[in-house]
Design an enzyme around this catalytic site. Sequence first.
Site, PDB file in Angstrom:
ATOM      1  N   HIS A  93     -16.898 -61.378   9.125  1.00  0.00           N
ATOM      2  CA  HIS A  93     -18.172 -60.944   8.535  1.00  0.00           C
ATOM      3  C   HIS A  93     -19.228 -60.995   9.644  1.00  0.00           C
ATOM      4  CE1 HIS A  93     -16.288 -61.244   4.624  1.00  0.00           C
ATOM      5  NE2 HIS A  93     -15.886 -62.462   4.918  1.00  0.00           N
ATOM      6  N   ARG A  95     -12.642 -66.355  14.233  1.00  0.00           N
ATOM      7  CA  ARG A  95     -12.013 -65.721  13.056  1.00  0.00           C
ATOM      8  C   ARG A  95     -12.010 -64.226  13.288  1.00  0.00           C
ATOM      9  NH1 ARG A  95     -13.528 -66.790   6.866  1.00  0.00           N
ATOM     10  NH2 ARG A  95     -15.588 -65.974   7.455  1.00  0.00           N
ATOM     11  N   ASP A 103     -13.554 -66.720  -1.223  1.00  0.00           N
ATOM     12  CA  ASP A 103     -12.644 -65.616  -1.539  1.00  0.00           C
ATOM     13  C   ASP A 103     -11.618 -66.040  -2.581  1.00  0.00           C
ATOM     14  OD1 ASP A 103     -13.379 -63.236  -0.065  1.00  0.00           O
ATOM     15  OD2 ASP A 103     -13.049 -64.417   1.739  1.00  0.00           O
ATOM     16  N   GLU A 107      -6.598 -67.907   0.736  1.00  0.00           N
ATOM     17  CA  GLU A 107      -7.828 -67.651  -0.019  1.00  0.00           C
ATOM     18  C   GLU A 107      -7.625 -66.591  -1.091  1.00  0.00           C
ATOM     19  OE1 GLU A 107     -10.984 -66.624   2.719  1.00  0.00           O
ATOM     20  OE2 GLU A 107      -9.709 -65.364   3.946  1.00  0.00           O
ATOM     21  N   ASP A 118      -7.673 -64.315  25.028  1.00  0.00           N
ATOM     22  CA  ASP A 118      -7.909 -63.961  26.437  1.00  0.00           C
ATOM     23  C   ASP A 118      -9.328 -64.348  26.875  1.00  0.00           C
ATOM     24  OD1 ASP A 118      -5.374 -62.946  26.644  1.00  0.00           O
ATOM     25  OD2 ASP A 118      -5.966 -60.834  26.725  1.00  0.00           O
TER      26      ASP A 118
HETATM   27  C1  3PY Z   1     -14.296 -68.332   2.144  1.00  0.00           C
HETATM   28  O1  3PY Z   1     -14.898 -69.229   1.544  1.00  0.00           O
HETATM   29  O2  3PY Z   1     -13.772 -67.355   1.594  1.00  0.00           O
HETATM   30  C2  3PY Z   1     -14.171 -68.408   3.581  1.00  0.00           C
HETATM   31  O3  3PY Z   1     -13.465 -67.628   4.168  1.00  0.00           O
HETATM   32  C3  3PY Z   1     -14.939 -69.486   4.296  1.00  0.00           C
HETATM   33  O4  3PY Z   1     -14.891 -69.367   5.653  1.00  0.00           O
HETATM   34 MG    MG Z   2     -12.938 -65.942   3.084  1.00  0.00          MG
END
Ligand code: 3PY
Ligand code: MG
Length: 261
Positions: free
Chosen positions: A53, A76, A180, A154, A90
């Site tokens: 994000h 991430r 999520d 998630e 890298d």
């Molecule tokens: C979530 O809460 O979905 C996340 O990915 C937190 O980093």
């Molecule tokens: Mg998430």
Amino acid sequence: MKKTRKLRGAPSFAQRLRAGEYLLGTLVITPAPEIVETLAGAGLDWLFIDCEHGVIDASHFVSLLQAAGSCPCVVRIPGHDPAWIGRALDAGAAGIIAPRVDTAAQARAIVAAAKYPPRGTRGMGLSRAHGFGLRHADYLRRADDETAVIIQAESRTAVRNIAAIAAVPGIDAIFIGPNDLAASLGQLGRVDARPVVQAIDRVMSTCRRAGVHVGYFSVSAAGMGQALANGATLAAVGCETLLLIGAVRAMRDEMNALQRR
Ligand code: 3PY
Ligand code: MG
């Protein structure tokens, strides 16, 4: 006799994570080296650089990681693309976090993309991790051991498959994304709803049995209590903008109280 490789200097983030050390970090969602340098100096164990994000992309990696100095940065990536995994490592990331991993097959592919042959399929190249060429051979020897692979659980499907995902070799931690997960369970924005809490408990107890370390995110320190009590060791609390908002509000309230005296 088989030689055991000595750790040179301080243990890496990956080694500390594997040892089950409690590691506190925060998310970074803006591509500002000044902010990263400030956060890195303010007493955190790691920074969670979020490219899923927000507006950070691969062209920001080197300057953000340079600004972090000795504070480990874990990136991430936006999906499961091996090219992103390679570019983050890298650039010198201490590890990668792969979002939305639903199956063991996806987890295996992510581990493979993060490890050099023969363990995996990570591509050969020169960048900051290799000292831009100064430390190429040394980095190749250490990289697989000293970079962390963190998989996010998630979704409803991930929870169903969690035992198989946790059994994939090469995973250093499973990081629960409560937001999520809540959305996937029909509880958008309600991370404390009963089905979400039950799903989180299931992931945590399965990981405990499998000997896999667990990470957890909360927008506030208060929201971390249950996860820490259940054994999460990798903690990410808030992000730089939320920390700033909290500090400004606390300062404003303090000033308002002084003014009313
Ligand atoms: C979530 O809460 O979905 C996340 O990915 C937190 O980093
Ligand atoms: Mg998430």
